[in-house]
Design a protein around this motif. Structure first.
Motif, PDB file in Angstrom:
ATOM      1  N   ASN A   1       0.827  -1.208   0.000  1.00 50.68           N
ATOM      2  CA  ASN A   1       0.000   0.000   0.000  1.00 50.68           C
ATOM      3  C   ASN A   1       0.860   1.254   0.000  1.00 50.68           C
ATOM      4  OD1 ASN A   1      -2.409  -1.419  -0.027  1.00 50.68           O
ATOM      5  ND2 ASN A   1      -2.579  -1.462   2.190  1.00 50.68           N
ATOM      6  N   THR A   2       1.936   1.247   0.759  1.00 48.65           N
ATOM      7  CA  THR A   2       2.826   2.410   0.826  1.00 48.65           C
ATOM      8  C   THR A   2       3.465   2.683  -0.537  1.00 48.65           C
ATOM      9  OG1 THR A   2       3.309   1.955   3.155  1.00 48.65           O
ATOM     10  CG2 THR A   2       4.841   3.395   1.987  1.00 48.65           C
ATOM     11  N   ILE A   3       3.963   1.633  -1.159  1.00 41.73           N
ATOM     12  CA  ILE A   3       4.630   1.799  -2.455  1.00 41.73           C
ATOM     13  C   ILE A   3       3.638   2.192  -3.545  1.00 41.73           C
ATOM     14  CG2 ILE A   3       5.920   0.603  -4.268  1.00 41.73           C
ATOM     15  CD1 ILE A   3       7.353  -0.944  -2.009  1.00 41.73           C
ATOM     16  N   SER A   4       2.459   1.578  -3.539  1.00 38.51           N
ATOM     17  CA  SER A   4       1.478   1.906  -4.586  1.00 38.51           C
ATOM     18  C   SER A   4       0.910   3.309  -4.419  1.00 38.51           C
ATOM     19  CB  SER A   4       0.359   0.869  -4.619  1.00 38.51           C
ATOM     20  OG  SER A   4      -0.421   0.946  -3.455  1.00 38.51           O
TER      21      SER A   4
ATOM     22  N   LYS B   1      18.820   1.967   2.220  1.00 41.77           N
ATOM     23  CA  LYS B   1      18.712   3.059   3.191  1.00 41.77           C
ATOM     24  C   LYS B   1      17.304   3.657   3.190  1.00 41.77           C
ATOM     25  CE  LYS B   1      23.557   4.395   3.329  1.00 41.77           C
ATOM     26  NZ  LYS B   1      24.552   5.387   2.958  1.00 41.77           N
ATOM     27  N   VAL B   2      16.762   3.861   2.000  1.00 34.83           N
ATOM     28  CA  VAL B   2      15.413   4.424   1.880  1.00 34.83           C
ATOM     29  C   VAL B   2      14.387   3.454   2.484  1.00 34.83           C
ATOM     30  CG1 VAL B   2      13.601   5.062   0.233  1.00 34.83           C
ATOM     31  CG2 VAL B   2      15.934   5.902  -0.082  1.00 34.83           C
ATOM     32  N   LEU B   3      14.504   2.172   2.155  1.00 34.18           N
ATOM     33  CA  LEU B   3      13.576   1.171   2.701  1.00 34.18           C
ATOM     34  C   LEU B   3      13.666   1.096   4.221  1.00 34.18           C
ATOM     35  CD1 LEU B   3      14.059  -1.614   0.014  1.00 34.18           C
ATOM     36  CD2 LEU B   3      11.974  -0.294   0.418  1.00 34.18           C
ATOM     37  N   ASN B   4      14.888   1.167   4.746  1.00 31.80           N
ATOM     38  CA  ASN B   4      15.060   1.144   6.202  1.00 31.80           C
ATOM     39  C   ASN B   4      14.426   2.366   6.866  1.00 31.80           C
ATOM     40  OD1 ASN B   4      16.301  -1.290   6.979  1.00 31.80           O
ATOM     41  ND2 ASN B   4      18.258  -0.589   6.172  1.00 31.80           N
ATOM     42  N   LYS B   5      14.631   3.539   6.261  1.00 33.59           N
ATOM     43  CA  LYS B   5      14.031   4.750   6.827  1.00 33.59           C
ATOM     44  C   LYS B   5      12.507   4.679   6.803  1.00 33.59           C
ATOM     45  CE  LYS B   5      17.408   8.360   6.536  1.00 33.59           C
ATOM     46  NZ  LYS B   5      17.497   9.781   6.608  1.00 33.59           N
TER      47      LYS B   5
ATOM     48  N   LEU C   1      13.672  -7.416   2.440  1.00 35.74           N
ATOM     49  CA  LEU C   1      13.764  -6.280   1.513  1.00 35.74           C
ATOM     50  C   LEU C   1      15.218  -5.960   1.185  1.00 35.74           C
ATOM     51  CD1 LEU C   1      11.017  -3.892   2.964  1.00 35.74           C
ATOM     52  CD2 LEU C   1      10.863  -5.351   0.934  1.00 35.74           C
ATOM     53  N   SER C   2      16.078  -6.087   2.184  1.00 36.46           N
ATOM     54  CA  SER C   2      17.503  -5.834   1.990  1.00 36.46           C
ATOM     55  C   SER C   2      18.111  -6.841   1.011  1.00 36.46           C
ATOM     56  CB  SER C   2      18.208  -5.908   3.347  1.00 36.46           C
ATOM     57  OG  SER C   2      19.577  -5.668   3.206  1.00 36.46           O
ATOM     58  N   VAL C   3      17.731  -8.113   1.147  1.00 40.41           N
ATOM     59  CA  VAL C   3      18.206  -9.149   0.224  1.00 40.41           C
ATOM     60  C   VAL C   3      17.727  -8.836  -1.196  1.00 40.41           C
ATOM     61  CG1 VAL C   3      17.945 -11.594  -0.418  1.00 40.41           C
ATOM     62  CG2 VAL C   3      18.435 -10.960   1.953  1.00 40.41           C
TER      63      VAL C   3
END
Length: 186
Positions: A40-43, A64-68, A82-84
């Motif tokens: 939902n966040t990405i869409s 870094k963006v995904l972690n934040k 997600l990191s993988v």
């Protein structure tokens, strides 16, 4: 091979690995919630979606963006996943991976997913009735309806369950009548 088929083929091993690890850690429900939140966040953001799918962006920057974005929102299990994906330059497959993952969960839970195309919004009573009929038809424990409003349909609805299609639309019924009339004329 269509693009969606090749995406699903590439996404399936990642979805399967996530499913198996979530199952081992007894995190199936939490993983479902986390993936739903991420999807939902990405869409909701075209710029985020474009950023993540851009192959020219360094994987470290994507991580870094995904972690934040998701550090306090999702489990560490999902953040590691997600990191993988970012490291392997597969984060662009995330929607396909989520779809494959959910199909594995539905299979585990004996849930049938029915895609319904209709010309009008369905009432809660109509949805419940459809769920019950599909549940009886498929003998599954649970039914999940995915409803799409299709303005091209004149009336009625089309149900797709796996490879089965039940066409109760007016255009589908007219096509059936036409085929019957053509057979009689031969």
């Amino acid at each position: 091979m269509s693009q969606s088929t090749s995406l699903a083929k590439a996404a399936f091993p990642y979805a399967e690995a996530l499913f198996e690890s979530s199952q081992l850690m007894q995190l199936i429900e939490k993983t479902n919630q986390d993936l739903d939140f991420i999807a939902n966040t990405i869409s909701a953001s075209d710029s985020l979606s474009n950023f993540l799918s851009n192959p020219l962006v360094n994987p470290e920057i994507k991580k870094k963006v995904l972690n934040k974005l998701f550090l306090d929102q999702v489990s560490s299990h999902i953040l590691n996943f997600l990191s993988v994906l970012a490291d392997r330059r597969r984060i662009g497959l995330l929607n396909s991976i989520i779809s494959c993952y959910l199909n594995l969960v539905y299979k585990l839970q004996s849930t049938t997913v029915a895609n319904i195309s209709t010309s009008v919004f369905l009432t809660d009573l109509q949805k419940k009735s459809l769920e019950k009929k599909i549940q009886d038809f498929t003998k599954s424990k649970e039914v999940k309806l995915i409803i799409n409003i299709d303005k091209e349909l004149i009336g009625g609805f089309v149900i797709k369950i796996g490879s089965k299609i039940i066409d109760m639309s007016i255009s589908g019924q007219l096509s059936q009548i036409t085929s019957y009339l053509n057979i009689d004329n031969l």
